[in-house]
Scaffold this motif. Structure first.
Motif, PDB file in Angstrom:
ATOM      1  N   HIS A 405       0.827  -1.218   0.000  1.00  0.00           N
ATOM      2  CA  HIS A 405       0.000   0.000   0.000  1.00  0.00           C
ATOM      3  C   HIS A 405       0.861   1.268   0.000  1.00  0.00           C
ATOM      4  O   HIS A 405       0.615   2.206  -0.779  1.00  0.00           O
ATOM      5  CB  HIS A 405      -0.919  -0.030   1.231  1.00  0.00           C
ATOM      6  CG  HIS A 405      -2.118   0.856   1.097  1.00  0.00           C
ATOM      7  ND1 HIS A 405      -2.027   2.225   1.152  1.00  0.00           N
ATOM      8  CD2 HIS A 405      -3.431   0.569   0.889  1.00  0.00           C
ATOM      9  CE1 HIS A 405      -3.234   2.757   0.998  1.00  0.00           C
ATOM     10  NE2 HIS A 405      -4.115   1.765   0.834  1.00  0.00           N
ATOM     11  N   GLU A 406       1.875   1.306   0.863  1.00  0.00           N
ATOM     12  CA  GLU A 406       2.702   2.508   0.994  1.00  0.00           C
ATOM     13  C   GLU A 406       3.494   2.781  -0.282  1.00  0.00           C
ATOM     14  O   GLU A 406       3.611   3.925  -0.736  1.00  0.00           O
ATOM     15  CB  GLU A 406       3.672   2.384   2.195  1.00  0.00           C
ATOM     16  CG  GLU A 406       3.011   2.476   3.551  1.00  0.00           C
ATOM     17  CD  GLU A 406       2.177   1.234   3.897  1.00  0.00           C
ATOM     18  OE1 GLU A 406       2.512   0.136   3.400  1.00  0.00           O
ATOM     19  OE2 GLU A 406       1.175   1.381   4.629  1.00  0.00           O
ATOM     20  N   ALA A 409       1.243   4.068  -2.985  1.00  0.00           N
ATOM     21  CA  ALA A 409       0.870   5.468  -2.704  1.00  0.00           C
ATOM     22  C   ALA A 409       2.001   6.410  -3.115  1.00  0.00           C
ATOM     23  O   ALA A 409       1.773   7.464  -3.731  1.00  0.00           O
ATOM     24  CB  ALA A 409       0.549   5.630  -1.224  1.00  0.00           C
ATOM     25  N   THR A 412       2.322   6.675  -6.951  1.00  0.00           N
ATOM     26  CA  THR A 412       1.149   7.389  -7.481  1.00  0.00           C
ATOM     27  C   THR A 412       1.344   8.893  -7.342  1.00  0.00           C
ATOM     28  O   THR A 412       1.156   9.660  -8.289  1.00  0.00           O
ATOM     29  CB  THR A 412      -0.135   6.939  -6.743  1.00  0.00           C
ATOM     30  OG1 THR A 412      -0.386   5.571  -7.035  1.00  0.00           O
ATOM     31  CG2 THR A 412      -1.337   7.775  -7.171  1.00  0.00           C
ATOM     32  N   GLN A 413       1.740   9.320  -6.144  1.00  0.00           N
ATOM     33  CA  GLN A 413       1.888  10.762  -5.887  1.00  0.00           C
ATOM     34  C   GLN A 413       3.035  11.362  -6.689  1.00  0.00           C
ATOM     35  O   GLN A 413       2.968  12.503  -7.132  1.00  0.00           O
ATOM     36  CB  GLN A 413       2.088  10.999  -4.386  1.00  0.00           C
ATOM     37  CG  GLN A 413       0.793  10.775  -3.619  1.00  0.00           C
ATOM     38  CD  GLN A 413       1.000  10.666  -2.113  1.00  0.00           C
ATOM     39  OE1 GLN A 413       2.124  10.509  -1.639  1.00  0.00           O
ATOM     40  NE2 GLN A 413      -0.075  10.732  -1.364  1.00  0.00           N
ATOM     41  N   LEU A 437      -6.343   2.581  -2.189  1.00  0.00           N
ATOM     42  CA  LEU A 437      -5.200   3.073  -2.968  1.00  0.00           C
ATOM     43  C   LEU A 437      -5.477   4.478  -3.503  1.00  0.00           C
ATOM     44  O   LEU A 437      -4.565   5.302  -3.633  1.00  0.00           O
ATOM     45  CB  LEU A 437      -4.892   2.123  -4.133  1.00  0.00           C
ATOM     46  CG  LEU A 437      -4.391   0.723  -3.763  1.00  0.00           C
ATOM     47  CD1 LEU A 437      -4.232  -0.131  -5.019  1.00  0.00           C
ATOM     48  CD2 LEU A 437      -3.055   0.790  -3.015  1.00  0.00           C
ATOM     49  N   THR A 439      -6.838   6.909  -2.123  1.00  0.00           N
ATOM     50  CA  THR A 439      -6.666   7.997  -1.141  1.00  0.00           C
ATOM     51  C   THR A 439      -5.338   8.725  -1.360  1.00  0.00           C
ATOM     52  O   THR A 439      -5.170   9.861  -0.929  1.00  0.00           O
ATOM     53  CB  THR A 439      -6.726   7.458   0.305  1.00  0.00           C
ATOM     54  OG1 THR A 439      -5.704   6.463   0.471  1.00  0.00           O
ATOM     55  CG2 THR A 439      -8.084   6.875   0.619  1.00  0.00           C
ATOM     56  N   ALA A 440      -4.395   8.059  -2.055  1.00  0.00           N
ATOM     57  CA  ALA A 440      -3.104   8.707  -2.339  1.00  0.00           C
ATOM     58  C   ALA A 440      -3.211   9.643  -3.530  1.00  0.00           C
ATOM     59  O   ALA A 440      -2.302  10.427  -3.800  1.00  0.00           O
ATOM     60  CB  ALA A 440      -2.047   7.637  -2.625  1.00  0.00           C
ATOM     61  N   SER A 441      -4.320   9.557  -4.253  1.00  0.00           N
ATOM     62  CA  SER A 441      -4.490  10.339  -5.483  1.00  0.00           C
ATOM     63  C   SER A 441      -5.043  11.727  -5.185  1.00  0.00           C
ATOM     64  O   SER A 441      -5.837  11.917  -4.264  1.00  0.00           O
ATOM     65  CB  SER A 441      -5.444   9.609  -6.430  1.00  0.00           C
ATOM     66  OG  SER A 441      -5.816  10.427  -7.518  1.00  0.00           O
TER      67      SER A 441
END
Length: 711
Positions: A405-406, A409, A412-413, A437, A439-441
């Motif tokens: 997950h990390e 993220a 993605t960022q 996933l 939520t990082a966007s």
């Protein structure tokens, strides 16, 4: 309007132009059968007939049988169906035995019944078009070529040469057909083709099929020829080993071919027709037609795509992570002419990812399936990089890094800022919920899951996962991209494991549970193959890697714990933990798992699995039922819970994503064709013996009580 236009020219040649009304392609439907009967009657009454030419008014020559009609045939209709197909074959045979030359002018693809019409001619001329496909693919729908295809291919090519085209449904182009002698001449245009057909008729005023000439011998010999007899002695056993008894069509084709080769042509047609009727009125062909024809066509036409949103095309794609999955996605994208930025933490890693495409393309070049120039052109579309700024201007980013997950993220960022306005950010994850996933966007409406399957170059399915806030526009773009690269999309809603990974897990775990129960591992693997699965659960677990399965299970357990839920441990968990931590066997990539992987020999089951062997005796059919029901019931739960939105996506996804037994037509169709009341009863029996995973979903109970198929 007739499905066949009849025109006689000044030379006494009748040109039959096939043009099925209200259809984009010609098919052997009721209109065609009536038209053919009328044509035969008219031809027989002609007094100065010099020849016959079949041609098409459509873009293709002829598409084949009418599958909408075929799927309705039941055992109650067997006699009527037999007579109908016999009449069609007799009418084609009546034309080819008129004593005048008969030519097929093939202007495009001729598959199934279309190729059978072409084979019923004495001479075949085709447009020189590399896109044209010819052949008899009926076996892929649980059928055999019922319009004379088995009989004619065997007589023209010989038994051994005809078998791959009949029993595997191999399609071929015009050049291959010419090299086999099945196409006699090529033409540059439809006019040229017609002129060549007329010229051949004039040059050959008396003509018949080569196998109607007295003394004709089948190439390679008939079944009594010693060399052929030797092959046929072992062929049925080899075929059964391949089909595991799940697929009656290849066996029926072999029987019809061998039996038909020992008798005259008309008796051979009758034999072929009996086998065809048996298959067409049987359940397995209905399962396969429903999914492989109607289901796939529905998906191609956008059944799960949001309506009223303009078609979209990806112009430049970025793939984050150049491991096996990322490299495969880059290859699948570039080969369709779309530029790809392949990013990894180092240029060296990214270059390795590009080298994967080079290897696949080099193989195509060496096989003569691609030119070196085309290979270089495709490779030039892949730009390896370690610099995020190189992503500037892409309209789709697919993140394909490790299932963490990390990490997802973070990448993605880093990458998302370089997307064009309205661009799509996608994650190639097999288990992690997309909403989490996203939520990082910076814009979760434009975030979606694109779950590819390994190896990407071979696997056709892509599972598109909608997050809680994914917009309809983003879904439409993802759907269009998947189709743009020639893959098959299914659409699912967000949840842990989504649909395919979740249900796939039930199959593998059932195999591990059986091992924990003390069943011999070879019996487990064989039962799975006999159920129709392509690979046994222990072999599959080795491919996936035991450590990854343990990691995913632990992540799921932690996530559920945070929600105040529990994931009970099972015999499958105990097997995985023992294999990894006690025996240090982590799967194929680590060189040791449930199987041994000797360097220059075939893999074989590891002797140490005797650790679990209690010589437990479970009937093979019981194990087959456990494999099929555990997946089918969970697929139905996915539909009930809204993870799946359609039965079509469930059936297609189960076959193309997790290898669910194709003979069933898919995991939900398995329950329909089993008989809903019977399926409910069997699920209840399995639940009583083995637990909640076999508990019948309410949808099955409702369908059984109403006796209406699950739709």
């Amino acid at each position: 309007m007739s499905a066949i236009q009849y025109e006689k020219n000044a030379d006494g040649i009748v040109i039959l132009t096939m043009d099925s009304p209200n259809q984009s392609a010609n098919t052997m439907n009721a209109d065609f059968r009536v038209a053919l009967e009328n044509v035969v009657s008219k031809l027989k009454s002609e007094t100065d007939l010099t020849g016959v030419i079949y041609r098409s008014a459509k873009k293709t020559f002829f598409a084949g049988g009418d599958l909408d009609e075929l799927i309705l045939a039941t055992p109650d209709h067997a006699t009527e169906f037999f007579n109908m197909t016999a009449k069609l074959k007799n009418d084609l045979r009546a034309i080819d035995t008129l004593g005048v030359p008969v030519v097929a002018a093939i202007n495009g693809t001729a598959l199934g019944g279309g190729w059978e019409i072409a084979l019923s001619c004495h001479y075949r001329i085709a447009l020189n078009d590399p896109k044209t496909k010819l052949g008899l693919p009926e076996v892929t729908l649980g059928l055999l070529p019922g319009g004379g295809g088995v009989v004619r291919m065997v007589r023209l090519l010989g038994l051994q040469n005809a078998f791959p085209f009949l029993m595997e449904g191999k399609q071929f182009g015009v050049e291959k057909a010419k090299s086999l002698g099945l196409i006699n001449e090529l033409a540059d245009s439809e006019q040229d083709m017609l002129e060549k057909a007329v010229a051949w008729i004039k040059a050959n005023p008396k003509s018949q099929q080569p196998y109607d000439v007295k003394g004709y011998k089948i190439p390679g010999g008939d079944p009594k020829t010693p060399a052929v007899a030797q092959v046929l002695a072992i062929a049925p056993a080899m075929l059964r080993d391949k089909t595991k008894g799940c697929y009656p069509a290849p066996e029926a084709i072999m029987s019809a071919a061998v039996e038909g080769a020992q008798v005259d042509v008309d008796t051979a047609f009758r034999i072929e027709n009996r086998y065809f009727t048996q298959l067409a009125t049987g359940q397995i062909s209905k399962n396969m037609i429903g999914t492989f024809w109607h289901g796939l066509n529905a998906i191609k036409s956008g059944a799960s795509r949001p309506k009223d949103i303009a078609k979209w095309q990806a112009n430049k794609v970025a793939v984050l992570g150049a491991g096996m999955m990322g490299a495969g996605i880059a290859y699948a994208t570039a080969i369709k002419g779309i530029p790809v930025i392949l990013k990894d933490v180092s240029v060296e890693n990214a270059e390795k990812g590009k080298a994967y495409s080079q290897k696949l393309l080099d193989k195509r070049v060496s096989q003569g399936r691609m030119t070196a120039e085309k290979r270089d052109q495709i490779l030039s579309l892949i730009t390896p990089t370690a610099n995020a700024e190189d992503l500037k201007g892409v309209d789709l980013i697919i993140e394909a890094v490790f299932e963490n997950h990390e990490l997802k993220a973070k990448v993605t960022q880093e990458a998302e800022q370089y997307l064009i306005d309205g661009g799509v950010m996608a994650s190639n994850t097999s288990t992690l919920p997309i909403t989490g996933l996203a939520t990082a966007s910076k814009n979760d409406k434009n975030f979606i899951g694109l779950h590819f399957f390994s190896p990407v170059d071979k696997m056709q399915l892509v599972e598109i996962i909608k997050g809680k806030n994914t917009s309809a526009e983003t879904l439409a773009k993802a759907y269009d991209y998947v189709q743009q690269i020639g893959k098959t999309p299914i659409v699912v809603n967000d949840s842990r494991g989504f649909f395919t990974s979740r249900v796939f897990g039930t199959f593998v775990q059932e195999g591990l549970r059986l091992l924990a129960e003390g069943v011999h591992p070879a019996k487990i693997e064989m039962a799975a193959l006999k159920a129709g699965m392509p690979v046994g659960p222990l072999a599959i677990q080795d491919e996936v890697s035991l450590t990854l399965s343990e990691h995913v299970a632990n992540e799921a357990r932690e996530a559920l714990k945070a929600e105040g839920k529990d994931l009970p441990r099972s015999g499958a968990d105990e097997v995985i933990e023992t294999m990894i931590h006690q025996f240090n066997r982590k799967g194929k990539a680590a060189g040791a798992g449930f199987y041994e992987y000797p360097e220059n020999a075939k893999k074989h089951l590891w002797d140490g699995l005797s650790h679990w062997n209690k010589n437990t005796q479970i009937a093979e059919q019981e194990m087959i039922d456990r494999f099929l029901f555990v997946q089918s019931l969970d697929t139905l739960r996915c539909l009930e819970e809204g993870v799946l939105e359609s039965v079509i996506d469930g059936n297609v996804g189960s076959i193309f994503g997790i290898g669910f037994a194709p003979w069933t037509g898919g995991a939900i169709q398995f329950l329909n064709q089993y008989g809903l009341e019977k399926a409910l009863k069997r699920a209840n029996e399995l639940e009583a013996k083995y637990g909640d995973r076999f508990k019948a979903p309410q949808k099955l109970r409702d369908a059984a009580s109403s006796n209406q198929p699950i739709k």
